[in-house]
Enzyme design. Sequence first.
Site, PDB file in Angstrom:
ATOM      1  N   GLU A   1     -15.786   2.850  -0.615  1.00  0.00           N
ATOM      2  CA  GLU A   1     -15.054   3.942  -1.255  1.00  0.00           C
ATOM      3  C   GLU A   1     -15.738   4.483  -2.508  1.00  0.00           C
ATOM      4  O   GLU A   1     -15.742   5.687  -2.748  1.00  0.00           O
ATOM      5  CB  GLU A   1     -13.625   3.501  -1.584  1.00  0.00           C
ATOM      6  CG  GLU A   1     -12.685   3.456  -0.372  1.00  0.00           C
ATOM      7  CD  GLU A   1     -12.750   2.155   0.404  1.00  0.00           C
ATOM      8  OE1 GLU A   1     -13.590   1.293   0.059  1.00  0.00           O
ATOM      9  OE2 GLU A   1     -11.958   1.975   1.351  1.00  0.00           O
TER      10      GLU A   1
ATOM     11  N   HIS B   1      -1.134  -1.127   2.181  1.00  0.00           N
ATOM     12  CA  HIS B   1      -1.238   0.005   3.107  1.00  0.00           C
ATOM     13  C   HIS B   1      -0.016   0.920   3.018  1.00  0.00           C
ATOM     14  O   HIS B   1       0.231   1.719   3.908  1.00  0.00           O
ATOM     15  CB  HIS B   1      -1.406  -0.481   4.549  1.00  0.00           C
ATOM     16  CG  HIS B   1      -2.745  -1.085   4.827  1.00  0.00           C
ATOM     17  ND1 HIS B   1      -3.138  -2.278   4.284  1.00  0.00           N
ATOM     18  CD2 HIS B   1      -3.794  -0.652   5.582  1.00  0.00           C
ATOM     19  CE1 HIS B   1      -4.364  -2.570   4.693  1.00  0.00           C
ATOM     20  NE2 HIS B   1      -4.788  -1.602   5.478  1.00  0.00           N
TER      21      HIS B   1
END
Lengths: 345, 326
Positions: free
Chosen positions: B55, B124
């Site tokens: 990321e 998540h």
Amino acid sequence: MLELYRLMARIREFEEACRRIQRTRTGPGPDGSVSSAGHMPGFVHLYLGEEAIAVGVCAVLRPDDLVASTHRGHGHLIAKGGDVEPMMAELYGRAAGYSKGKGGSMHIFVPEIGMLGTNGIVAAGIPHAVGAALSCKLLGLGRVAVAFFGDGACNQGVFFESMNLAALWALPVIFVLENNLYSEWTESQRLTAGNSLAGRALPFGIPAVVVDGNDVLAVRDAAWEAVARARCGQGPTLIEARTYYYGGHFEGEEFFAGHYRSEADVASWRVRDPIVRFGRTLVDTGETSDSGLELIRREEAERVARAVDSAVAADPPAISELTTDVFADTEPGTHPTVTPVTATS
Amino acid sequence: MFLSEAVAAGIATAMREDGTVFLFGEDVDRSVLGPTKGLVEEFGQERVRNTPISEQAVVGAMIGAAATGLRPVLDLMFGGFLYVAMDQVVNQLAHIGYMSGGRVRLPVVLMAGIGPSGQAGAQHSESPHAALMQAAGVKVVVPSTPADAKGLMIAAIRDPDPVAYLMDVSLAGSRGPVDLADAAVPLGRAAVRREGVHVTVAAMASAVPASLMAAEGLSASGIEVEVIDLRSLVPLDLDTVCNSIRKTRHLVIAETGRRTCGLGAEVAARVLECAWETLEAPPVRVAWPDVPVPFSPSLEFACIVTEGDVAEAVTRALGGRKPSAA
């Protein structure tokens, strides 16, 4: 050849001026006023002693090639074609500065010379160069990008992620590792496993070379090969340039960090000074004379002195600038500010 | 059209009109959450690129690419993954425009799926919208309808600045009409989804349909709720909210995220600053409690914003009592 010397001299004079000012500085006056040279705000990380690396690398770049820099970025800016006047104005927090006084030393971006930015976060500029290289490749512009970073950055995860991405997509990027032996105030060897920073490129299939970072021609030659590879689609290269920073991590650090380097170490690097060495080469090969070098040094010192004078005389940003430039299309208030209504009960 | 398909339709529209738009991200070809599904078939692997799970480097690369001529769209998949790249998102992407004195603009779209979507666990199920609202330099949009999903995406990609495009995962499979033409929805404008006179509910993401259902139920007992879909959190359309409360004099904010320093806190504070005298009662926030989203279905259901939570908040707002802390 003389241009390389001139650029190194310009960086040296710029950094020495910052150093002199910082050592006698009083900081901004009341209300943030900046009315004398001693009022330089903030703190600066100087490139003293490392000049050959920026100059050697940028010597083989085109004006439209791209460079991502670091917190120690004045040398990269000057070598890439930056003008010392708006640089110094930025260091004084002036409206005429490259970033209108909103950035400071560590946040200077000059798109027209391919400068993607100096950067206050160690290693953060590395992926910016990789992304610029991605643009160069996808848009077919034939340009290359360079990421400058130090040995401290080699322990950041994003360094490894960036090498993976660059190698995976064969991007035209050159990783230039300026190994000045220290991560802030700690010897990097006390913080770093393994015995080779350049070797960290090899598992990614990225060729790596180690050069004497105080030898501008050695740096230039290594960069020439790396840039040639990048331009013809052969992907990234890592150059580890070994050097030393005379000024320490930042100017004025003794007050905070004390002394952490031996005088003998500093002296041993002083005799390898990149500017003195290259000057000697120029004289030995008949390119110029001692007085020719002296003239260049004097001209660059005067150029920097003028930049300091004009920065001190320049206007600060208008306070109305405080809230502009957050977004392209916003005037102050579009990020909605609200006029408070005085309560009536 | 499903909302997730409408996201892809928006990206496709922008990619057709502008060859510098490229799509990157983790598994963007397969797109398990759906918002980029099918794009690789039309645009190929050159313009639709799967990235490594890196990321920091990938967000950083979007910055370098945007500074040099591309208009990258990056799908981070889940909002929680954005935190991995927080230096690049805040210190770099958000701040470079300002730090450069406006010399650099970064037209990057960061996509992420947000909110609980059925026992995915805390990491998540994150919704980083409030953190992004605080970053100074990232616009934030959160569509709740398929038409907006497409229209806000087109506008986000055309925008000169970084835009975080957050898709509520629990809405990915919701259906609605979508204009087949280029129907950009401008950033910074809220939409009144239902008109009412008694209470204004300003909501985001899946709290919008929850609020609409609550409004239907309350209507039967004579309470007419006006539901505003904020949909653009930065810039925030406060005018629409203030205009509404001039009529209703009561405000509830329904947010798919944690209460503290959240959207609800911000909207309530701004309304109090600009229209304090128009309110007859304190604003009421509906939000997650200040916890990571729990896993167990019963706990997760207790955490999320439901129709019942909104209905209760409306009742509380009208009661005029001081809202309790939780």
